[in-house]
Scaffold this motif. Sequence first.
Motif, mmCIF file in Angstrom:
data_model
loop_
_atom_site.group_PDB
_atom_site.id
_atom_site.type_symbol
_atom_site.label_atom_id
_atom_site.label_comp_id
_atom_site.label_asym_id
_atom_site.label_seq_id
_atom_site.Cartn_x
_atom_site.Cartn_y
_atom_site.Cartn_z
ATOM 1 N N ALA A 96 -13.592 7.768 -41.284
ATOM 2 C CA ALA A 96 -13.906 9.199 -41.244
ATOM 3 C C ALA A 96 -14.528 9.588 -39.905
ATOM 4 N N ARG A 97 -15.340 8.705 -39.370
ATOM 5 C CA ARG A 97 -15.992 8.975 -38.085
ATOM 6 C C ARG A 97 -14.953 9.212 -36.990
ATOM 7 N N ASP A 98 -13.814 8.500 -37.039
ATOM 8 C CA ASP A 98 -12.769 8.695 -36.038
ATOM 9 C C ASP A 98 -12.160 10.088 -36.128
ATOM 10 N N LEU A 103 -10.261 13.055 -32.935
ATOM 11 C CA LEU A 103 -9.145 13.627 -33.686
ATOM 12 C C LEU A 103 -7.818 13.454 -32.949
ATOM 13 N N GLU A 104 -7.802 13.634 -31.643
ATOM 14 C CA GLU A 104 -6.548 13.492 -30.889
ATOM 15 C C GLU A 104 -6.004 12.071 -31.000
ATOM 16 N N GLY A 105 -6.877 11.077 -30.934
ATOM 17 C CA GLY A 105 -6.444 9.687 -31.094
ATOM 18 C C GLY A 105 -5.911 9.423 -32.494
ATOM 19 N N VAL A 106 -6.585 9.979 -33.494
ATOM 20 C CA VAL A 106 -6.131 9.837 -34.877
ATOM 21 C C VAL A 106 -4.747 10.451 -35.031
ATOM 22 N N LEU A 107 -4.554 11.648 -34.494
ATOM 23 C CA LEU A 107 -3.265 12.333 -34.621
ATOM 24 C C LEU A 107 -2.151 11.572 -33.911
ATOM 25 N N ALA A 108 -2.448 11.010 -32.743
ATOM 26 C CA ALA A 108 -1.439 10.232 -32.023
ATOM 27 C C ALA A 108 -1.039 8.998 -32.841
ATOM 28 N N GLU A 126 -6.100 0.092 -39.254
ATOM 29 C CA GLU A 126 -5.803 0.235 -37.850
ATOM 30 C C GLU A 126 -6.920 1.023 -37.182
ATOM 31 N N ALA A 127 -7.440 0.480 -36.118
ATOM 32 C CA ALA A 127 -8.450 1.194 -35.356
ATOM 33 C C ALA A 127 -7.727 2.203 -34.458
ATOM 34 N N VAL A 128 -8.323 3.324 -34.274
ATOM 35 C CA VAL A 128 -7.754 4.342 -33.415
ATOM 36 C C VAL A 128 -8.277 4.105 -32.008
ATOM 37 N N GLU A 129 -7.356 4.033 -31.058
ATOM 38 C CA GLU A 129 -7.755 3.749 -29.680
ATOM 39 C C GLU A 129 -8.710 4.809 -29.160
ATOM 40 N N GLY A 130 -9.695 4.342 -28.421
ATOM 41 C CA GLY A 130 -10.655 5.235 -27.804
ATOM 42 C C GLY A 130 -11.810 5.586 -28.693
ATOM 43 N N ALA A 131 -11.831 5.079 -29.916
ATOM 44 C CA ALA A 131 -12.935 5.415 -30.832
ATOM 45 C C ALA A 131 -14.127 4.533 -30.581
#
Length: 131
Positions: A96-98, A103-108, A126-131
């Motif tokens: 949720a923190r991501d 948000l842009e990384g999550v959407l990508a 999966e970890a979102v890059e840049g988080a």
Amino acid sequence: MYAPKAAVAKARDLRRRLSLPEVILWTVIRGRRLGGVPFRRQHPVGPYILDFYCEASRLAVEVDGSGHEDPDRARHDARRTVWLNAQGIAVLRIPARDVLDNLEGVLATLKARAANPPPPGERDREAVEGA
């Protein structure tokens, strides 16, 4: 896929009580806004209710708050993922923190996974890059 009446009723209730990260993500992905990919929110599948589901990609998206770090909850999530994978549904778990911080990384990540989902069970978190 069949879902018990109780799961359908609970899903309807959960749609009215989304968490802040779920509201933010739903606002951006609803109505095919994410590259034309359709998502459903609080979608019942068998005994489970998925935060978001893309039927076209057979992809479940779970927004996990801090409660999912509890060992008992993590074991439940693992069993749930195994069951969903057996149904041919891949699971993408997003902290949720991501959603709140990246948000842009999550959407990508979400757009890439919806367009080209891995086989179920290949990666369930999966970890979102840049988080």
